[in-house]
Design an enzyme around this catalytic site. Structure first.
Site, short mmCIF file in Angstrom:
data_model
loop_
_atom_site.label_atom_id
_atom_site.label_comp_id
_atom_site.label_asym_id
_atom_site.label_seq_id
_atom_site.Cartn_x
_atom_site.Cartn_y
_atom_site.Cartn_z
CB ALA A 149 -77.09 15.52 7.99
CG ASN A 165 -84.16 15.16 0.41
OD1 ASN A 165 -84.21 16.37 0.15
ND2 ASN A 165 -85.18 14.50 0.93
CD GLN A 178 -79.18 12.04 0.08
OE1 GLN A 178 -78.50 11.19 -0.48
NE2 GLN A 178 -80.14 11.70 0.93
CB SER A 218 -75.54 12.11 7.52
OG SER A 218 -76.15 11.13 8.33
CB ALA A 219 -71.65 8.26 9.31
CG HIS A 220 -77.35 7.06 7.75
ND1 HIS A 220 -78.45 6.75 6.98
CD2 HIS A 220 -77.59 8.28 8.27
CE1 HIS A 220 -79.32 7.74 7.04
NE2 HIS A 220 -78.82 8.69 7.82
CB THR A 251 -68.87 10.97 26.39
OG1 THR A 251 -68.76 11.48 27.72
CG2 THR A 251 -67.81 9.90 26.16
CB CYS A 276 -89.80 15.42 3.09
SG CYS A 276 -88.08 14.91 2.97
#
Length: 389
Positions: free
Chosen positions: A74, A153, A181, A201-203, A241, A330
Site C-alpha cells: 500500500a 489504522n 485496512q 496491501s496483501a498482508h 518483473t 506511527c
C-alpha cells in the site's frame, strides 16, 4: 527459531496467512519459474496465474481485472497515486486530504509540498470523522485529487467513502482511497463509490508481505505518471518483473475474504464488544471512535492515570503477553503521542496512553476473555504503583 507465545491482537499490523494462500504461492513457485512477461508457453502459464489473481482481487472491489496495477504494498501504491497524479497535472496542483491519514500518505503530501504542490489537510470531529461540508469548501478549481483513508489504522474509524466519492464526482475531482485496512473488512465497490484510485496491501488480509496493488480507473481515465521506469510492464504504470508467487498469494487471500467477510465481520463485532464490556468496567478507560462507525476488528482505548509506555510494556512483556499496539504506533519513533487521537480531541497524555486491539480470524472468545483479564489486571497494577509512589 521459535516464535514467542502471545495472545495475538495486532491483525491491523499484519494478519496471519489465510487458508489457501501458502498453497497458492507454493503452486506458483513450482508450476513455472518463467517470467510472466515472456511470450513462450511457460511464460504464459505464469501470466495466467497473475491474470487469475487480478480477477479475484478485482471482483472483491467491483473493478475490471485490467485496472489492477501490482505494487510492493500500500505504501508504494499511495506514492504512485499521489505523486503520479501530481506529476501528470503539472504546475502547482492542489490536493485535499485529512490530518488522520497514515504516515504513508502524510509524508508523501509533505514531499509534494516541497516540490510545489498545495496541500489542504482537513480536521476531524471527536469521533474521527471528516466533515463533508468542510471537504466541499476545500475543493477548488485547481484541485487535482482528494485522498482519504477508508478505515483508520489506529482507531478503525470508517470514513463515508460513498458520500465523499459522490461529492468528488460532482466537482469533477479524482478520489484516491487508502483501503489498506478496509479491504476484506468492508464492502467496496469502486464504481458505485466513485473511486478513481484505490491502494491495497496483501498482508492486511492474510496474503504475503511485500505485495500490494493500486486500482486505477480506466473510464474516465485517471491522469497518472509512472514513478518507476524500466521495462514498461503493466501498461507503463509500474515497470519491473512481476512476482508471480506473491501475486498468486494475494489472489488467494482475496478469494478467502470474499467468501468469509460478512460472517467474519459479524463474529468480530461481537467479540470486540465483549472485550469492550470487560475493559469498560475500569474507570477512566475511554473508547476512541463510535462502535457504529468503527470497523469490527478494531478497539482503540485511551487509559487515564497510567503512563503509556509502562502500559504497553506491561501488556506486551507480561504473562500472558499480549501482541497489541500503541495508538501512537506511527509517532512512537519521534517520541510523540498519537496525532490521530490528538486530532480527535484527546489530550497528549490520553493519546500517549492508548492501546489498539485489532482482531482477526484466529481470535476467539477465550482469547478475548484472557486479554481483557490481562488488561484490567495491568491497568490496576500500574495505578496502584502510581498511587503508592
Amino acid at each position: 527459531m521459535t516464535t514467542p507465545t502471545a495472545l495475538y491482537l495486532d491483525h491491523a499490523a499484519t494478519a496471519p496467512l489465510a487458508p489457501g494462500v501458502f498453497e497458492a504461492m507454493q503452486h506458483a513457485l513450482v508450476e513455472t519459474e518463467a517470467n510472466p512477461a515472456s511470450s513462450h508457453a511457460p511464460g504464459r502459464v505464469a501470466a495466467a496465474q497473475i491474470d487469475a489473481a487480478a480477477r479475484s482481487l478485482a471482483a472483491l472491489i467491483g473493478a475490471a481485472p485490467e485496472s489492477i496495477v501490482w505494487t510492493s504494498g500500500a505504501t508504494e501504491s499511495i506514492n504512485l497515486a499521489l505523486k503520479g497524479v501530481a506529476e501528470f497535472a503539472g504546475g502547482a496542483p492542489h490536493i485535499v486530504s485529512v490530518v488522520t491519514e497514515h504516515r504513508a500518505t502524510l509524508d508523501v503530501l509533505t514531499w509534494l509540498e516541497k516540490h510545489g504542490a498545495r496541500v489542504t489537510r482537513l480536521g476531524v470531529d471527536g469521533d474521527g470523522r471528516l466533515d463533508l461540508d468542510a471537504l466541499a469548501a476545500a475543493i477548488a478549481d485547481d484541485t487535482a485529487l482528494v485522498s482519504v483513508m477508508h478505515v483508520n489504522n489506529e482507531t478503525g474509524v470508517i470514513q463515508d467513502i460513498a458520500a465523499i466519492g459522490a461529492l468528488c464526482a460532482a466537482r469533477g475531482v479524482a478520489l484516491h482511497v487508502d483501503a489498506a485496512q478496509s479491504l476484506g473488512r468492508l464492502a467496496i465497490d469502486v464504481e458505485a463509490m466513485n473511486i478513481a484510485l484505490l491502494s491495497m496491501s496483501a498482508h492486511k488480509i492474510g496474503g504475503p508481505k511485500g505485495i500490494g496493488a493500486l486500482y486505477v480507473r480506466r473510464r474516465p481515465r485517471v491522469g497518472l505518471a509512472a514513478q518507476i521506469q524500466g521495462g514498461g510492464q503493466q501498461g507503463g504504470y509500474r515497470s519491473g518483473t512481476l512476482a508471480t508467487h506473491q501475486i498468486a498469494g494475494f489472489g488467494a487471500a482475496a478469494v478467502h475474504v470474499s467468501a468469509t467477510r460478512e460472517v467474519e465481520q459479524t463474529r468480530l463485532h461481537d467479540l470486540r464488544e465483549r472485550l469492550w464490556a470487560r475493559a469498560a468496567r475500569l474507570e477512566g478507560v475511554i473508547r476512541n471512535g463510535l462502535p457504529q462507525t468503527t470497523a469490527a476488528a478494531f478497539l482503540s482505548v485511551s487509559v487515564q492515570a497510567v503512563h503509556g509506555d509502562a502500559l504497553l510494556l506491561g501488556l506486551t512483556e507480561g504473562a500472558p503477553a499480549l501482541a497489541v499496539s500503541s495508538g501512537a504506533a506511527c509517532s512512537a519513533a519521534k517520541g510523540q503521542s498519537s496525532y490521530v487521537l490528538r486530532a480527535m480531541g484527546r489530550s497528549p497524555r490520553e493519546a500517549g496512553a492508548s492501546i489498539r486491539f485489532s482482531l482477526g480470524a484466529d481470535t476467539d472468545a477465550a482469547v478475548i476473555d484472557a486479554a481483557a483479564e490481562r488488561f484490567v489486571a495491568e491497568v490496576t497494577r500500574l495505578r496502584a504503583l502510581a498511587a503508592a509512589a
